[in-house]
Design a protein around this motif. Sequence first.
Motif, PDB file in Angstrom:
ATOM      1  N   LEU A 157       0.814  -1.210   0.000  1.00 28.80           N
ATOM      2  CA  LEU A 157       0.000   0.000   0.000  1.00 28.80           C
ATOM      3  C   LEU A 157       0.853   1.267   0.000  1.00 28.80           C
ATOM      4  CD1 LEU A 157      -2.807  -1.197   2.430  1.00 28.80           C
ATOM      5  CD2 LEU A 157      -2.950  -0.915  -0.043  1.00 28.80           C
ATOM      6  N   GLU A 158       1.971   1.269   0.717  1.00 28.79           N
ATOM      7  CA  GLU A 158       2.830   2.454   0.694  1.00 28.79           C
ATOM      8  C   GLU A 158       3.447   2.671  -0.684  1.00 28.79           C
ATOM      9  OE1 GLU A 158       5.702   2.192   3.809  1.00 28.79           O
ATOM     10  OE2 GLU A 158       4.312   2.937   5.350  1.00 28.79           O
ATOM     11  N   GLU A 159       3.763   1.586  -1.381  1.00 30.63           N
ATOM     12  CA  GLU A 159       4.357   1.708  -2.717  1.00 30.63           C
ATOM     13  C   GLU A 159       3.335   2.133  -3.760  1.00 30.63           C
ATOM     14  OE1 GLU A 159       6.161  -1.998  -3.636  1.00 30.63           O
ATOM     15  OE2 GLU A 159       7.893  -1.708  -2.302  1.00 30.63           O
ATOM     16  N   GLN A 160       2.121   1.599  -3.636  1.00 32.67           N
ATOM     17  CA  GLN A 160       1.126   1.792  -4.694  1.00 32.67           C
ATOM     18  C   GLN A 160       0.224   3.007  -4.475  1.00 32.67           C
ATOM     19  OE1 GLN A 160       0.801  -0.354  -7.408  1.00 32.67           O
ATOM     20  NE2 GLN A 160       2.584  -1.517  -6.727  1.00 32.67           N
ATOM     21  N   VAL A 161      -0.131   3.283  -3.218  1.00 32.58           N
ATOM     22  CA  VAL A 161      -1.127   4.321  -2.939  1.00 32.58           C
ATOM     23  C   VAL A 161      -0.398   5.634  -2.621  1.00 32.58           C
ATOM     24  CG1 VAL A 161      -3.178   4.929  -1.610  1.00 32.58           C
ATOM     25  CG2 VAL A 161      -2.643   2.524  -2.039  1.00 32.58           C
ATOM     26  N   THR A 162      -0.018   6.329  -3.659  1.00 32.49           N
ATOM     27  CA  THR A 162       0.653   7.617  -3.506  1.00 32.49           C
ATOM     28  C   THR A 162      -0.358   8.752  -3.609  1.00 32.49           C
ATOM     29  OG1 THR A 162       1.073   7.814  -5.879  1.00 32.49           O
ATOM     30  CG2 THR A 162       2.731   6.636  -4.551  1.00 32.49           C
ATOM     31  N   HIS A 163       0.103   9.947  -3.239  1.00 29.77           N
ATOM     32  CA  HIS A 163      -0.785  11.116  -3.314  1.00 29.77           C
ATOM     33  C   HIS A 163      -1.251  11.361  -4.752  1.00 29.77           C
ATOM     34  CE1 HIS A 163      -2.537  14.971  -2.477  1.00 29.77           C
ATOM     35  NE2 HIS A 163      -1.606  15.642  -3.134  1.00 29.77           N
ATOM     36  N   ASP A 164      -0.334  11.238  -5.702  1.00 28.31           N
ATOM     37  CA  ASP A 164      -0.701  11.453  -7.107  1.00 28.31           C
ATOM     38  C   ASP A 164      -1.661  10.375  -7.593  1.00 28.31           C
ATOM     39  OD1 ASP A 164       0.837  13.734  -7.283  1.00 28.31           O
ATOM     40  OD2 ASP A 164       2.605  12.689  -8.062  1.00 28.31           O
ATOM     41  N   ARG A 165      -1.433   9.140  -7.159  1.00 27.71           N
ATOM     42  CA  ARG A 165      -2.318   8.062  -7.580  1.00 27.71           C
ATOM     43  C   ARG A 165      -3.717   8.259  -6.991  1.00 27.71           C
ATOM     44  NH1 ARG A 165      -4.380   5.152 -11.326  1.00 27.71           N
ATOM     45  NH2 ARG A 165      -5.184   3.130 -10.639  1.00 27.71           N
ATOM     46  N   LEU A 166      -3.798   8.725  -5.763  1.00 27.26           N
ATOM     47  CA  LEU A 166      -5.098   8.983  -5.157  1.00 27.26           C
ATOM     48  C   LEU A 166      -5.870  10.047  -5.917  1.00 27.26           C
ATOM     49  CD1 LEU A 166      -4.208   8.845  -1.348  1.00 27.26           C
ATOM     50  CD2 LEU A 166      -5.726   7.280  -2.579  1.00 27.26           C
ATOM     51  N   LYS A 167      -5.165  11.066  -6.380  1.00 30.47           N
ATOM     52  CA  LYS A 167      -5.846  12.115  -7.157  1.00 30.47           C
ATOM     53  C   LYS A 167      -6.377  11.550  -8.464  1.00 30.47           C
ATOM     54  CE  LYS A 167      -2.619  15.395  -7.068  1.00 30.47           C
ATOM     55  NZ  LYS A 167      -2.021  16.743  -7.238  1.00 30.47           N
ATOM     56  N   GLU A 168      -5.635  10.639  -9.086  1.00 29.55           N
ATOM     57  CA  GLU A 168      -6.111  10.009 -10.319  1.00 29.55           C
ATOM     58  C   GLU A 168      -7.377   9.194 -10.057  1.00 29.55           C
ATOM     59  OE1 GLU A 168      -3.124   7.640 -12.154  1.00 29.55           O
ATOM     60  OE2 GLU A 168      -1.611   9.231 -12.152  1.00 29.55           O
ATOM     61  N   VAL A 169      -7.359   8.414  -9.001  1.00 29.82           N
ATOM     62  CA  VAL A 169      -8.512   7.567  -8.684  1.00 29.82           C
ATOM     63  C   VAL A 169      -9.727   8.426  -8.334  1.00 29.82           C
ATOM     64  CG1 VAL A 169      -9.418   5.854  -7.065  1.00 29.82           C
ATOM     65  CG2 VAL A 169      -7.083   5.635  -7.941  1.00 29.82           C
ATOM     66  N   GLU A 170      -9.516   9.499  -7.592  1.00 28.68           N
ATOM     67  CA  GLU A 170     -10.622  10.377  -7.198  1.00 28.68           C
ATOM     68  C   GLU A 170     -11.255  11.074  -8.390  1.00 28.68           C
ATOM     69  OE1 GLU A 170      -8.701  11.339  -2.783  1.00 28.68           O
ATOM     70  OE2 GLU A 170      -8.651  12.850  -4.373  1.00 28.68           O
ATOM     71  N   ALA A 171     -10.505  11.206  -9.467  1.00 33.41           N
ATOM     72  CA  ALA A 171     -11.041  11.824 -10.682  1.00 33.41           C
ATOM     73  C   ALA A 171     -11.815  10.829 -11.543  1.00 33.41           C
ATOM     74  CB  ALA A 171      -9.909  12.433 -11.503  1.00 33.41           C
ATOM     75  N   GLY A 172     -11.750   9.546 -11.197  1.00 33.97           N
ATOM     76  CA  GLY A 172     -12.432   8.520 -11.972  1.00 33.97           C
ATOM     77  C   GLY A 172     -13.863   8.307 -11.538  1.00 33.97           C
ATOM     78  N   GLU A 173     -14.551   7.420 -12.236  1.00 29.89           N
ATOM     79  CA  GLU A 173     -15.961   7.152 -11.976  1.00 29.89           C
ATOM     80  C   GLU A 173     -16.144   6.199 -10.798  1.00 29.89           C
ATOM     81  OE1 GLU A 173     -20.101   7.507 -12.636  1.00 29.89           O
ATOM     82  OE2 GLU A 173     -18.420   8.635 -13.458  1.00 29.89           O
ATOM     83  N   GLU A 174     -15.324   5.141 -10.746  1.00 27.91           N
ATOM     84  CA  GLU A 174     -15.498   4.120  -9.712  1.00 27.91           C
ATOM     85  C   GLU A 174     -14.945   4.532  -8.354  1.00 27.91           C
ATOM     86  OE1 GLU A 174     -15.481  -0.205 -11.983  1.00 27.91           O
ATOM     87  OE2 GLU A 174     -13.697   0.472 -10.906  1.00 27.91           O
ATOM     88  N   ARG A 175     -13.871   5.340  -8.365  1.00 27.18           N
ATOM     89  CA  ARG A 175     -13.131   5.705  -7.144  1.00 27.18           C
ATOM     90  C   ARG A 175     -12.515   4.460  -6.479  1.00 27.18           C
ATOM     91  NH1 ARG A 175     -15.814  10.627  -5.477  1.00 27.18           N
ATOM     92  NH2 ARG A 175     -16.254  11.711  -7.439  1.00 27.18           N
ATOM     93  N   ILE A 176     -12.198   3.451  -7.282  1.00 29.07           N
ATOM     94  CA  ILE A 176     -11.550   2.230  -6.805  1.00 29.07           C
ATOM     95  C   ILE A 176     -10.230   2.077  -7.551  1.00 29.07           C
ATOM     96  CG2 ILE A 176     -11.676  -0.298  -6.709  1.00 29.07           C
ATOM     97  CD1 ILE A 176     -13.608   1.016  -4.810  1.00 29.07           C
ATOM     98  N   ASP A 177      -9.163   1.750  -6.825  1.00 30.07           N
ATOM     99  CA  ASP A 177      -7.879   1.490  -7.465  1.00 30.07           C
ATOM    100  C   ASP A 177      -7.815   0.005  -7.811  1.00 30.07           C
ATOM    101  OD1 ASP A 177      -5.202   1.124  -8.207  1.00 30.07           O
ATOM    102  OD2 ASP A 177      -4.555   2.795  -6.944  1.00 30.07           O
ATOM    103  N   ARG A 178      -8.149  -0.320  -9.045  1.00 33.57           N
ATOM    104  CA  ARG A 178      -8.204  -1.714  -9.471  1.00 33.57           C
ATOM    105  C   ARG A 178      -6.827  -2.373  -9.460  1.00 33.57           C
ATOM    106  NH1 ARG A 178     -13.231  -4.386  -9.992  1.00 33.57           N
ATOM    107  NH2 ARG A 178     -14.807  -2.839 -10.524  1.00 33.57           N
ATOM    108  N   ASP A 179      -5.785  -1.611  -9.729  1.00 29.62           N
ATOM    109  CA  ASP A 179      -4.436  -2.180  -9.725  1.00 29.62           C
ATOM    110  C   ASP A 179      -4.044  -2.638  -8.318  1.00 29.62           C
ATOM    111  OD1 ASP A 179      -4.201  -1.727 -12.427  1.00 29.62           O
ATOM    112  OD2 ASP A 179      -3.164   0.197 -12.193  1.00 29.62           O
ATOM    113  N   VAL A 180      -4.308  -1.808  -7.338  1.00 36.35           N
ATOM    114  CA  VAL A 180      -4.000  -2.177  -5.954  1.00 36.35           C
ATOM    115  C   VAL A 180      -4.869  -3.345  -5.524  1.00 36.35           C
ATOM    116  CG1 VAL A 180      -4.056  -1.390  -3.556  1.00 36.35           C
ATOM    117  CG2 VAL A 180      -3.206   0.131  -5.347  1.00 36.35           C
ATOM    118  N   TRP A 181      -6.137  -3.326  -5.889  1.00 38.06           N
ATOM    119  CA  TRP A 181      -7.049  -4.415  -5.552  1.00 38.06           C
ATOM    120  C   TRP A 181      -6.537  -5.742  -6.122  1.00 38.06           C
ATOM    121  CZ3 TRP A 181     -10.463  -5.297  -2.056  1.00 38.06           C
ATOM    122  CH2 TRP A 181     -11.453  -6.265  -2.218  1.00 38.06           C
TER     123      TRP A 181
END
Length: 373
Positions: free
Chosen positions: A20-44
Amino acid sequence: MDFGFSEDEEAVRDLAKQILEEQVTHDRLKEVEAGEERIDRDVWRKLGETGLLGIALPEHAGGAGLGFVALGLVLEQVGRTVAPVPIMASIVLGGLPVAEFGTRAQQETLLPGVVSGDTILTAALVELGAEPAHPTTTARPEGDGWRLDGVKVCVPAGMIADRVLVPATTGEGKVGVFVVDPTAPGVTRERQEATNLQIEAKLTLDGVVVGPDAVLGDPAEGAAVVDWIVERATAALCAIAIGVCEEALRMTADYTKTREQFERPIATFQAVGQRAADAYIDTEAIRLTAWQAVWRISAGLPAAAEVAVAKFWASEGGQRVVHAAQHLHGGMGVDRDYPLHRYFLWAKHLELTLGGTTPQLLKLGEILATEPV
């Protein structure tokens, strides 16, 4: 008495933290929040590949069977990184109840996909004006199956779930829990945005017909199933709150040590130090009470009072922690380009989900009133 975690549990915590520390970065969170699902499928997908999604699920379904404490350690890291993944919905609200109460056929159909992450489950516990174990949604016999009618709100991961556990009244004082396909005829899903920006669903059931194989447990004894789910879900929320509050406090400590005023770090000011110390005490209370509740559940011990105490601290203490973090950050605390705001939103969401401070105190009062003197 040993209050430490086992080697297996520490390994689970370290793996979850690393991913989670490697994958869930601040920039990645902003990308996910801009999406429709608001789910990080790669991390999942990564959590599924490493076996973390099945950490508490039975081995016959492909899980590790390490218990609720191990799952709590994963949830703590989810809170620490505010990771946008539906682990609370799919594992705690869906997978664990199916593993505990489901038939072998239900387990074989649903749990392997839950372990891999290919199947997402959730539960529709919330209705306006009704408690989870006393739903206004109804289930009436129809043929050899059941007809469901009612409205559920705030269903976590409800827009992407493959199956939803739906509590419904089956008769006078009786409740059943039904496994519903949200794409079935008569089911309508409407998008809802939660306080923490995650997407939930309003679920309308209008004459939804399910077969006898869709019943989870006894259709007349589902209230006990719902209570079982709610107790574990509440404890899981508290485990997430540990991570949320610890990270908010860590960010605050780092900021106040580097932010200078009057040519000295503001952390050296007495008022700042006192506020931070109070937040630390609250965070430790959240940690201790949450792990007590999680451990008792994992050990098969009665945990209703401990869960209520933990949720009280996660709600009351959690809000004090994130408010202190916001205030000690000054203007930076409300900057949406700075990550702290997510922790405030998550803490508020955790506070209100399944009952905040007052409902927990009322539960404790009922427990104390019914205990033998």
